[in-house]
Design an enzyme around this catalytic site. Structure first.
Site, PDB file in Angstrom:
ATOM      1  N   HIS A  51       0.788  -1.242   0.000  1.00 53.79           N
ATOM      2  CA  HIS A  51       0.000   0.000   0.000  1.00 53.79           C
ATOM      3  C   HIS A  51       0.816   1.286   0.000  1.00 53.79           C
ATOM      4  O   HIS A  51       0.258   2.370  -0.016  1.00 53.79           O
ATOM      5  CB  HIS A  51      -0.984   0.012   1.173  1.00 53.79           C
ATOM      6  CG  HIS A  51      -0.328   0.126   2.528  1.00 53.79           C
ATOM      7  ND1 HIS A  51       0.221  -0.947   3.179  1.00 53.79           N
ATOM      8  CD2 HIS A  51      -0.132   1.181   3.342  1.00 53.79           C
ATOM      9  CE1 HIS A  51       0.707  -0.557   4.348  1.00 53.79           C
ATOM     10  NE2 HIS A  51       0.526   0.736   4.469  1.00 53.79           N
TER      11      HIS A  51
HETATM   12  N1  UDP Z   1      -3.398  -6.201   8.998  1.00 51.96           N
HETATM   13  C1  UDP Z   1      -4.705  -6.622   9.224  1.00 51.96           C
HETATM   14  N2  UDP Z   1      -5.448  -6.984   8.150  1.00 51.96           N
HETATM   15  C2  UDP Z   1      -4.992  -6.953   6.880  1.00 51.96           C
HETATM   16  C3  UDP Z   1      -3.660  -6.530   6.659  1.00 51.96           C
HETATM   17  C4  UDP Z   1      -2.901  -6.148   7.742  1.00 51.96           C
HETATM   18  O1  UDP Z   1      -5.138  -6.685  10.371  1.00 51.96           O
HETATM   19  O2  UDP Z   1      -5.747  -7.273   5.962  1.00 51.96           O
HETATM   20  C5  UDP Z   1      -2.591  -5.810  10.162  1.00 51.96           C
HETATM   21  C6  UDP Z   1      -1.249  -6.480  10.240  1.00 51.96           C
HETATM   22  O3  UDP Z   1      -1.368  -7.757  10.828  1.00 51.96           O
HETATM   23  C7  UDP Z   1      -0.465  -5.485  11.082  1.00 51.96           C
HETATM   24  C8  UDP Z   1      -1.031  -4.144  10.668  1.00 51.96           C
HETATM   25  O4  UDP Z   1      -2.288  -4.429  10.052  1.00 51.96           O
HETATM   26  O5  UDP Z   1      -0.729  -5.675  12.446  1.00 51.96           O
HETATM   27  C9  UDP Z   1      -0.130  -3.423   9.706  1.00 51.96           C
HETATM   28  O6  UDP Z   1      -0.769  -2.279   9.264  1.00 51.96           O
HETATM   29  P1  UDP Z   1      -0.469  -1.573   7.871  1.00 51.96           P
HETATM   30  O7  UDP Z   1       0.257  -2.491   6.983  1.00 51.96           O
HETATM   31  O8  UDP Z   1      -1.763  -1.000   7.405  1.00 51.96           O
HETATM   32  O9  UDP Z   1       0.399  -0.311   8.281  1.00 51.96           O
HETATM   33  P2  UDP Z   1       1.967  -0.104   8.536  1.00 51.96           P
HETATM   34  O10 UDP Z   1       2.386  -1.080   9.580  1.00 51.96           O
HETATM   35  O11 UDP Z   1       2.673  -0.260   7.251  1.00 51.96           O
HETATM   36  O12 UDP Z   1       2.045   1.294   9.033  1.00 51.96           O
END
Ligand code: UDP
Length: 347
Positions: free
Chosen positions: A197
């Site tokens: 994303h």
């Molecule tokens: N996650 C979730 N469902 C999904 C994809 C990811 O619950 O379909 C969780 C994942 O397990 C992790 C978190 O979302 O705990 C990561 O968030 P994201 O990738 O949106 O943000 P980032 O960590 O890159 O800021």
């Protein structure tokens, strides 16, 4: 009883907030403000429900704010108002989103002590909005809770050297330890679990298409949890999901399912910050579609491999077998308890 206001707004923050709120509410009047950064059912509500997080006490209406600036400004105004009304003794902020930034600015301007959880992380890529948010949050925070030694060293290098910098493990590790033993497989055949994303992978139609084609050629089923941002880009670019034979696109799933998909995958392929860490905690090989990462420890011994420009390296990375693994790299699953104890002492 002191009042703590936690500011959350994006998916990963709900997950970090879950173990914190459980601890905070034992000792403080623990209020929550949801900025509305993520508002879809499956990006927000599902986490409050399945993780048992109390409903937010305050919400902002940022619908229609299409730019980073407008979004942050609306959040800032709403957070300021709640702070004027509730007079919190501290603001708890998580990670590196625009919600973190808005709350950090309010805390700094209103002289409300800021508690930054997941402090000190740096990708050293200032083109990432998250990097700017982290730097501002760390600069103004009174208490900085760092998940790793590298994070502490990053703060020191920036001249942030006060006595309230702590290494307390990672609150996401608290969640993984709680949930991972309970989840069952969701897919019968072997697969890779994918999430993509970040703007540099999704905002250019050629880049996005090239990534999807490369994933489709890996020779195994891909379960692709599709972030609303990525879905939006696919439809804007007219990229048909059906053309990718091996990719099964699924709507964003709840946390338990996300952990299950990761735990039983042959490999996790992502550009998410949180998932890189979770894969490591689950002792799962990860490939990160980025040129750098703030979670540098995960790169040791081949557990996480960065692949960016040359996507043919995906196959090479998949052939590697990771080596030694540090089970306690992100703590022992009691970070939230430890952080709350320190807050209690300091406030
Ligand atoms: N996650 C979730 N469902 C999904 C994809 C990811 O619950 O379909 C969780 C994942 O397990 C992790 C978190 O979302 O705990 C990561 O968030 P994201 O990738 O949106 O943000 P980032 O960590 O890159 O800021």
């Amino acid at each position: 009883m002191k009042t703590i206001l936690s500011v959350v707004g994006a998916r990963p923050q709900f997950i970090k907030h879950a173990p914190m709120q459980l601890q905070l509410q034992k000792h403080f009047r623990a209020l929550t403000l949801h900025t509305g950064q993520h508002y879809d059912e499956n990006m927000s509500k599902v986490f409050f429900e399945e993780l048992g997080i109390p409903k937010p006490d305050f919400t902002c209406d940022i619908a229609g704010a299409t730019t980073q600036g407008k979004q942050t400004a609306l959040m800032l105004t709403a957070i300021e108002q709640v702070c004027m009304d509730e007079q919190p003794d501290a603001l708890v902020i998580y990670g590196d989103t625009n919600s973190t930034l808005a709350a950090a600015l309010v805390g700094a301007k209103m002289s409300i002590p800021l508690v930054h959880i997941e402090a000190g992380l740096r990708s050293f890529n200032r083109a990432m909005p998250e990097e700017v948010n982290r730097i501002v949050a760390d600069e103004f925070s009174k208490m900085l809770f760092c998940p790793t030694e590298t994070a502490i060293a990053n703060l020191h290098k920036e001249g942030i050297q006060h006595e309230h910098i702590y290494r307390c493990g990672d609150v996401m590790c608290d969640m993984i330890q709680l949930i991972a033993p309970k989840v069952l497989p969701l897919v019968k055949e072997p697969y890779y679990f994918t999430t993509i994303h970040r703007p540099y992978n999704t905002d250019d139609p050629n880049r996005l298409l090239t990534i999807l084609q490369a994933l489709d050629r890996l020779g195994k089923k891909i379960i692709f949890s599709i972030h609303p941002r990525t879905l939006h880009r696919l439809s804007a670019f007219g990229i048909q999901k059906e053309q990718f034979e091996r990719i099964q696109f699924i709507d964003p799933v709840g946390y338990l399912e996300s952990v299950a998909y990761q735990k039983y995958a042959d490999c996790v392929i992502t550009d998410s910050g949180g998932i890189q860490k979770e894969a490591y905690m689950l002792k799962k090989q990860c490939i990160t579609l980025r040129s750098e990462t703030e979670w540098v420890e995960t790169l040791a011994d081949g557990w996480n491999t960065l692949v960016f420009d040359d996507l043919s390296k995906l196959k090479i990375a998949l052939e590697q077998t990771p080596g030694a693994h540090n089970e306690f790299l992100y703590g022992d699953g009691r970070a939230a308890e430890e952080i709350t104890g320190i807050m209690l002492k300091n406030l």
